[in-house]
Motif scaffolding. Structure first.
Motif, mmCIF file in Angstrom:
data_model
loop_
_atom_site.group_PDB
_atom_site.id
_atom_site.type_symbol
_atom_site.label_atom_id
_atom_site.label_comp_id
_atom_site.label_asym_id
_atom_site.label_seq_id
_atom_site.Cartn_x
_atom_site.Cartn_y
_atom_site.Cartn_z
ATOM 1 N N ALA A 137 0.824 -1.217 0.000
ATOM 2 C CA ALA A 137 0.000 0.000 0.000
ATOM 3 C C ALA A 137 0.857 1.266 0.000
ATOM 4 O O ALA A 137 0.365 2.351 -0.313
ATOM 5 N N TYR A 142 -4.604 2.804 -3.990
ATOM 6 C CA TYR A 142 -5.919 2.188 -4.268
ATOM 7 C C TYR A 142 -6.978 2.976 -3.492
ATOM 8 O O TYR A 142 -6.657 3.608 -2.477
ATOM 9 N N PRO A 178 4.420 -6.490 2.322
ATOM 10 C CA PRO A 178 3.499 -7.566 1.944
ATOM 11 C C PRO A 178 2.237 -7.042 1.269
ATOM 12 O O PRO A 178 1.798 -5.923 1.514
ATOM 13 N N PHE A 186 -5.515 -8.055 11.014
ATOM 14 C CA PHE A 186 -5.409 -6.802 10.258
ATOM 15 C C PHE A 186 -6.757 -6.343 9.684
ATOM 16 O O PHE A 186 -7.178 -5.199 9.900
HETATM 17 C C1 8X3 Z 1 -1.966 -4.431 3.799
HETATM 18 C C2 8X3 Z 1 -2.013 -4.747 2.353
HETATM 19 O O1 8X3 Z 1 -3.266 -4.229 0.192
HETATM 20 O O2 8X3 Z 1 -4.567 -4.343 2.245
HETATM 21 O O3 8X3 Z 1 -0.943 -3.532 4.068
HETATM 22 O O4 8X3 Z 1 -3.140 -2.472 1.819
HETATM 23 S S1 8X3 Z 1 -3.295 -3.890 1.620
#
Ligand code: 8X3
Ligand code: NDP
Length: 254
Positions: A137, A142, A178, A186
């Motif tokens: 990210a 996004y 990642p 998360f």
């Molecule tokens: C987490 C990956 O793509 O959900 O840092 O942001 S994402």
């Protein structure tokens, strides 16, 4: 015996990293706010695991945690700056400023201040490694990524800038970035406990697992002393970049 200090050790990546590093023969100081979770881990991992209360957003908590490390005469060989969070997936224009503040306090200020505590002793010893937990990210924008992605862009640039300042020392700095990972809290945290939304996110996808990230940490830490892994970007095979967005039929501005 080498000592690792792992933030965000109470769940997800941090917990897996602690398990892996204990298996590799490290003494591990696992830090987080939820001591009950850390104590469960302590019971599992034994005497080489030290549970430490730490809120990376609280300067007094950081002070107290590192005072305990100093009092125990422990030299930190490996700092894993893993504590972090995303809050919300709303577009910037409708998102919560409190969420923004908490992400900045944790992912940016917290990570920087913990690093600030550890750097002098590593430089003095002319030895040590810092592994930061960035994210894809921080590179790929996004919708809804706004402050979370920006906080991870900070982690990326901070890691590279640390390398610049540490030139001429043997202290190493790496950043792991990642992509989609499951098996951690998360998304539960990010989606405010909406388990249906969490399930939908991971539906029919073989995502990265905490053990994959822990293996990456171990691999970086095992490199010979003349090798610095700057950045590791890691996605599940099922994830890749999408095309840029184009908004059609916008009213003309003249
Ligand atoms: C987490 C990956 O793509 O959900 O840092 O942001 S994402
Ligand atoms: P988890 O929610 O499972 O773990 C987050 C950890 O951070 C917890 O141990 C939590 O502990 C700790 N933490 C949060 N706030 C604080 C704080 N103020 N002080 C101290 N510790 C804190 O998520 P993950 O394991 O997935 O995330 C770990 C890291 O990986 C984060 O930095 C995240 O941004 C990053 N990441 C995650 C990805 C994913 O898809 N899962 C992908 C890319 C990066 P406690 O609540 O007990 O304090």
């Amino acid at each position: 015996m080498k000592t690792a200090f792992v933030t965000g050790a109470s769940s997800g990546f941090g917990r897996a990293i602690c398990r892996t590093l204990i298996g590799k023969g490290y003494r591990v100081i696992g830090a987080a706010r939820r001591m009950d979770k850390l104590q469960v881990l302590e019971a599992e991992l034994g005497d080489n695991f030290i549970a430490l209360a730490l809120d990376v957003t609280d300067p007094l908590s950081i002070e107290s945690a590192f005072e305990q490390v100093r009092a125990a005469s422990l030299q930190i060989d490996l700092l894993v700056n893993n504590a972090g969070l995303a809050l919300g997936v709303d577009r910037a224009q409708v998102s919560s400023s409190q969420n923004w503040q908490q992400m900045i306090d944790t992912n940016v200020t917290g990570l920087a201040m913990v690093t600030h505590k550890v750097l002098p002793q590593m430089v003095e010893a002319d030895s040590g490694m810092i592994i930061n937990m960035g994210s894809i990210a921080g590179t790929y924008p996004y919708p809804g990524g706004n402050v979370y992605g920006a906080s991870k862009a900070f982690v990326r640039q901070f890691s590279l800038n640390l390398r610049a300042d540490l030139a001429g020392t043997r202290v190493r700095v790496s950043n792991i970035e990642p992509g989609l990972c499951s098996g951690t809290d998360f998304s539960v945290v990010r989606l405010n406990g909406d388990l249906e939304a969490v399930q939908a996110l991971y539906r029919d996808v073989e995502a990265i697992l905490p053990e994959d990230i822990a293996a990456t940490v171990a691999w970086i830490a095992e490199q010979p002393g003349h090798v610095n892994i700057n950045t590791v970007e890691i996605m599940p095979v099922a994830q890749s970049s999408a095309a840029l967005n184009v908004a059609r039929n916008l009213p003309r501005c003249f």
